[in-house]
Motif scaffolding. Structure first.
Motif, PDB file in Angstrom:
ATOM      1  N   ILE A 238       0.859  -1.184   0.000  1.00 31.80           N
ATOM      2  CA  ILE A 238       0.000   0.000   0.000  1.00 31.80           C
ATOM      3  C   ILE A 238       0.895   1.233   0.000  1.00 31.80           C
ATOM      4  O   ILE A 238       1.702   1.425   0.913  1.00 31.80           O
ATOM      5  CB  ILE A 238      -0.940   0.006   1.218  1.00 31.80           C
ATOM      6  N   ARG A 239       0.743   2.067  -1.005  1.00 32.95           N
ATOM      7  CA  ARG A 239       1.589   3.257  -1.114  1.00 32.95           C
ATOM      8  C   ARG A 239       0.972   4.462  -0.402  1.00 32.95           C
ATOM      9  O   ARG A 239       1.691   5.296   0.145  1.00 32.95           O
ATOM     10  CB  ARG A 239       1.810   3.611  -2.584  1.00 32.95           C
ATOM     11  N   ALA A 240      -0.347   4.610  -0.479  1.00 39.65           N
ATOM     12  CA  ALA A 240      -0.992   5.815   0.031  1.00 39.65           C
ATOM     13  C   ALA A 240      -2.390   5.478   0.521  1.00 39.65           C
ATOM     14  O   ALA A 240      -2.972   4.453   0.140  1.00 39.65           O
ATOM     15  CB  ALA A 240      -1.034   6.898  -1.049  1.00 39.65           C
ATOM     16  N   HIS A 241      -2.957   6.360   1.344  1.00 35.38           N
ATOM     17  CA  HIS A 241      -4.213   6.059   2.037  1.00 35.38           C
ATOM     18  C   HIS A 241      -4.957   7.357   2.324  1.00 35.38           C
ATOM     19  O   HIS A 241      -4.337   8.399   2.616  1.00 35.38           O
ATOM     20  CB  HIS A 241      -3.890   5.338   3.356  1.00 35.38           C
ATOM     21  N   ILE A 242      -6.287   7.279   2.264  1.00 35.17           N
ATOM     22  CA  ILE A 242      -7.163   8.359   2.722  1.00 35.17           C
ATOM     23  C   ILE A 242      -8.212   7.759   3.645  1.00 35.17           C
ATOM     24  O   ILE A 242      -8.844   6.748   3.311  1.00 35.17           O
ATOM     25  CB  ILE A 242      -7.857   9.075   1.555  1.00 35.17           C
ATOM     26  N   THR A 243      -8.407   8.371   4.795  1.00 35.53           N
ATOM     27  CA  THR A 243      -9.518   8.026   5.673  1.00 35.53           C
ATOM     28  C   THR A 243     -10.508   9.183   5.638  1.00 35.53           C
ATOM     29  O   THR A 243     -10.155  10.341   5.843  1.00 35.53           O
ATOM     30  CB  THR A 243      -9.053   7.726   7.112  1.00 35.53           C
ATOM     31  N   PHE A 244     -11.774   8.866   5.331  1.00 33.73           N
ATOM     32  CA  PHE A 244     -12.815   9.887   5.227  1.00 33.73           C
ATOM     33  C   PHE A 244     -13.445  10.136   6.595  1.00 33.73           C
ATOM     34  O   PHE A 244     -13.870   9.194   7.280  1.00 33.73           O
ATOM     35  CB  PHE A 244     -13.904   9.452   4.249  1.00 33.73           C
ATOM     36  N   HIS A 245     -13.498  11.411   6.987  1.00 36.19           N
ATOM     37  CA  HIS A 245     -14.144  11.841   8.222  1.00 36.19           C
ATOM     38  C   HIS A 245     -15.000  13.062   7.911  1.00 36.19           C
ATOM     39  O   HIS A 245     -14.957  13.608   6.813  1.00 36.19           O
ATOM     40  CB  HIS A 245     -13.093  12.191   9.287  1.00 36.19           C
ATOM     41  N   THR A 246     -15.779  13.502   8.880  1.00 33.51           N
ATOM     42  CA  THR A 246     -16.419  14.815   8.814  1.00 33.51           C
ATOM     43  C   THR A 246     -16.143  15.516  10.135  1.00 33.51           C
ATOM     44  O   THR A 246     -15.992  14.858  11.166  1.00 33.51           O
ATOM     45  CB  THR A 246     -17.941  14.710   8.594  1.00 33.51           C
ATOM     46  N   ASN A 247     -16.005  16.809  10.095  1.00 32.04           N
ATOM     47  CA  ASN A 247     -16.229  17.697   8.979  1.00 32.04           C
ATOM     48  C   ASN A 247     -15.188  18.811   9.055  1.00 32.04           C
ATOM     49  O   ASN A 247     -14.316  18.798   9.931  1.00 32.04           O
ATOM     50  CB  ASN A 247     -17.634  18.302   9.031  1.00 32.04           C
ATOM     51  N   GLY A 248     -15.292  19.823   8.189  1.00 27.92           N
ATOM     52  CA  GLY A 248     -14.391  20.951   8.230  1.00 27.92           C
ATOM     53  C   GLY A 248     -13.746  21.296   6.906  1.00 27.92           C
ATOM     54  O   GLY A 248     -13.054  22.301   6.797  1.00 27.92           O
TER      55      GLY A 248
END
Length: 548
Positions: A238-248
């Protein structure tokens, strides 16, 4: 498919209606979740757990050649945590850059599930029609975890009061103790800098309760086990990662545990890559890019763990709406906002999927850091020690560590810092000892890399090194580098001892790898104290196989 968990076999096709499948699943649980919850009619465009499940199965049924839905883990209450892999040849574990996304660490952040589903549809629905998306899917292995905290997300739809059915719940539903409020905060439960820095709470009733120990929550363990399982031959896929959250409307890079921009456990190059990628994504969706701790201090944080333990370039996306607002306005926006606010991130997501093939391309380091091998010894990438069983050194053998400064007659013999970051591969290095006690003694010490599949054509092997010694050294003392292939070792670099003090300083070494193009090789470093009793120290850092 090798290298990842599979969902368990069921005797009926999993493409039955999701509600029916969920019911069958629940019947087999010893301790199961409560009845399925749902959004109110005014927010019906949001996906409940059952509706999310039905949607991802429908996409898999429509595009089985590029989408595979599977069981990522199991929540505390027994719900399946679903994930999907998107790639051409989806049933094969190919040697393509891998990219990870996840959503719904926090129960009340329902818009994150919609963003994950949007990404699934963006890739699957446009494959074969949009050349950019087709090429990305062909060149990547994309993993999406849709709802990491399904127990909390379902519970969040079960409360009464003026905001019914919403509970503003954040944590999972794992009991802490008799009569205590359930749930650790999943994003304070990871194993790097857990409980270190005032960025979480030890109180079970707190919204930021970190749990009794790192990875005490089964949902966090599922993430840990999956990511650990993507290490092959010592290399994290795995080279890169995004975790989705809220908010801002924020894009946040590590670290969360410290306000320092570049602490010792982050390299300057990695920081530059984080900043460049964050600003590039923010320019495409109108978010603000900053360090995670600029928002507030967090410890036991997912992106800190992914970066430090696995060197995955990991970031948090705090989705729309902007701050400030109330918790109800922050996390329960009306459902007519789902489509425009998830689609708003299209270009940023496609940029990220592209740059994730080698994040260092964001800072112009393609040649050195986008080739088939890149190791700065900040984490373990599969080196073996005394690989042939022939080493003779009695002390001071190779080890990855923060080098300890030693000197003779005022000349440095072991440097006090790595070439980059916190660690290098060095001989000697025991703290609080004299230089003569710390150095390499009595013979040879050897390290060998994990196998490296070289492309054709291939560039050069490059590395930083030092080979330092005192006045009693001679040509029997040496630093050597070999390329091993097919059982044959070929010496490609050497430096001998001399009868005068040679101080330690980082220098660049290397050799073309043209003779091994298209082959699988290992890199071997060897340091020898072979002459009279002499002060010998060696170090290696930043090993690269460069692009041609």
């Amino acid at each position: 498919m090798a290298g990842r968990p599979r969902r368990p076999h069921v005797s009926i096709p999993h493409r039955l209606a999701a509600a029916g499948l969920l019911a069958l699943t629940l019947l087999g649980l010893t301790v199961g979740p409560a009845a399925a919850a749902d959004f109110p009619a005014r927010d019906s465009r949001y996906h409940s757990y059952a509706e999310m499940q039905a949607d991802i199965f429908a996409v898999e049924a429509a595009k089985p050649s590029i989408v595979d839905v599977w069981k990522f883990g199991t929540s505390y209450q027994g719900r399946t945590i679903w994930a999907a892999k998107i790639s051409d040849n989806v049933g094969t574990d190919e040697s393509e850059p891998e990219v990870l996304f996840d959503a719904a660490h926090h129960a009340r952040e329902h818009l994150t599930v919609e963003q994950a589903l949007y990404l699934l549809h963006l890739l699957a629905d446009n494959y074969g029609a949009d050349p950019t998306i087709t090429n990305l899917v062909n060149a990547r292995e994309v993993w999406i975890v849709f709802m990491l905290n399904p127990d909390g997300a379902e519970y969040d739809l079960t409360c009464g009061g003026s905001h019914a059915p919403y509970c503003a719940w954040r944590k999972n539903r794992q009991p802490n103790c008799g009569g205590c409020q359930p749930g650790p905060h999943l994003n304070r439960n990871y194993g790097y800098k857990w409980a270190c820095c005032g960025g979480s709470s030890g109180s079970t009733g707190s919204e930021t309760y970190r749990g009794p120990s790192a990875f005490s929550a089964p949902e966090a363990r599922a993430m840990r086990d999956f990511v650990n399982g993507r290490v092959k031959n010592g290399i994290q896929q795995i080279r890169a990662h995004i975790t989705f959250h809220t908010n801002g409307q924020l894009i946040l890079w590590p670290y969360g545990y410290t306000k320092t921009d570049i602490p010792p456990d982050m390299t300057a190059l990695d920081h530059a890559a984080f900043v460049a990628m964050g600003k590039a994504m923010a320019s495409r969706n109108g978010y603000k890019a900053e360090q995670s701790s600029d928002l507030y201090i967090t410890d036991g944080h997912q992106i800190d763990w992914l970066y430090r333990l696995h060197r995955i370039l990991s970031s948090t996306w705090d989705l729309w709406p902007p701050e400030p607002s109330t918790v109800w306005g922050d996390h329960y926006p009306a459902d007519e906002n789902i489509a425009p606010q998830t689609a708003r991130n299209r270009n940023a997501l496609l940029y990220f999927l592209d740059i994730a093939g080698c994040p260092y391309r964001a800072v112009g380091r393609e040649a050195t850091h986008c080739g088939p091998y890149n190791d700065d010894f900040e984490i373990d990438r599969g080196w073996t020690y005394n690989p042939y069983g022939t080493d003779t050194a009695s002390a001071g053998t190779w080890a990855p560590r923060d080098p300890e400064p030693t000197s003779t007659s005022g000349t440095p013999i072991q440097l006090g810092s790595a070439y980059s970051g916190l660690r290098a591969m060095v001989t000697g290095g025991q703290a609080n000892g004299s230089a003569s006690a710390n150095d390499l003694d009595g013979g040879t010490t050897t390290i060998r890399s994990a196998p490296i599949a070289l492309p054709s054509p291939v560039g050069s092997l490059t590395f930083r090194y030092y080979f330092a010694h005192g006045t009693r050294s001679d040509r029997n003392d040496a630093f050597r580098v070999y390329v091993e292939s097919g059982g044959t070792k070929t010496q490609v670099f050497r430096e001998y001892g001399t009868a005068f003090v040679d101080g330690a300083k980082w220098a660049k070494g290397g050799t073309p790898l043209t003779d091994w193009a298209g082959k699988t090789v290992r890199i071997v470093f060897e340091a020898t104290d072979g002459g009279p009793d002499s002060l010998i120290e060696a170090g290696v850092d930043d090993v690269h196989v460069e692009q041609p």
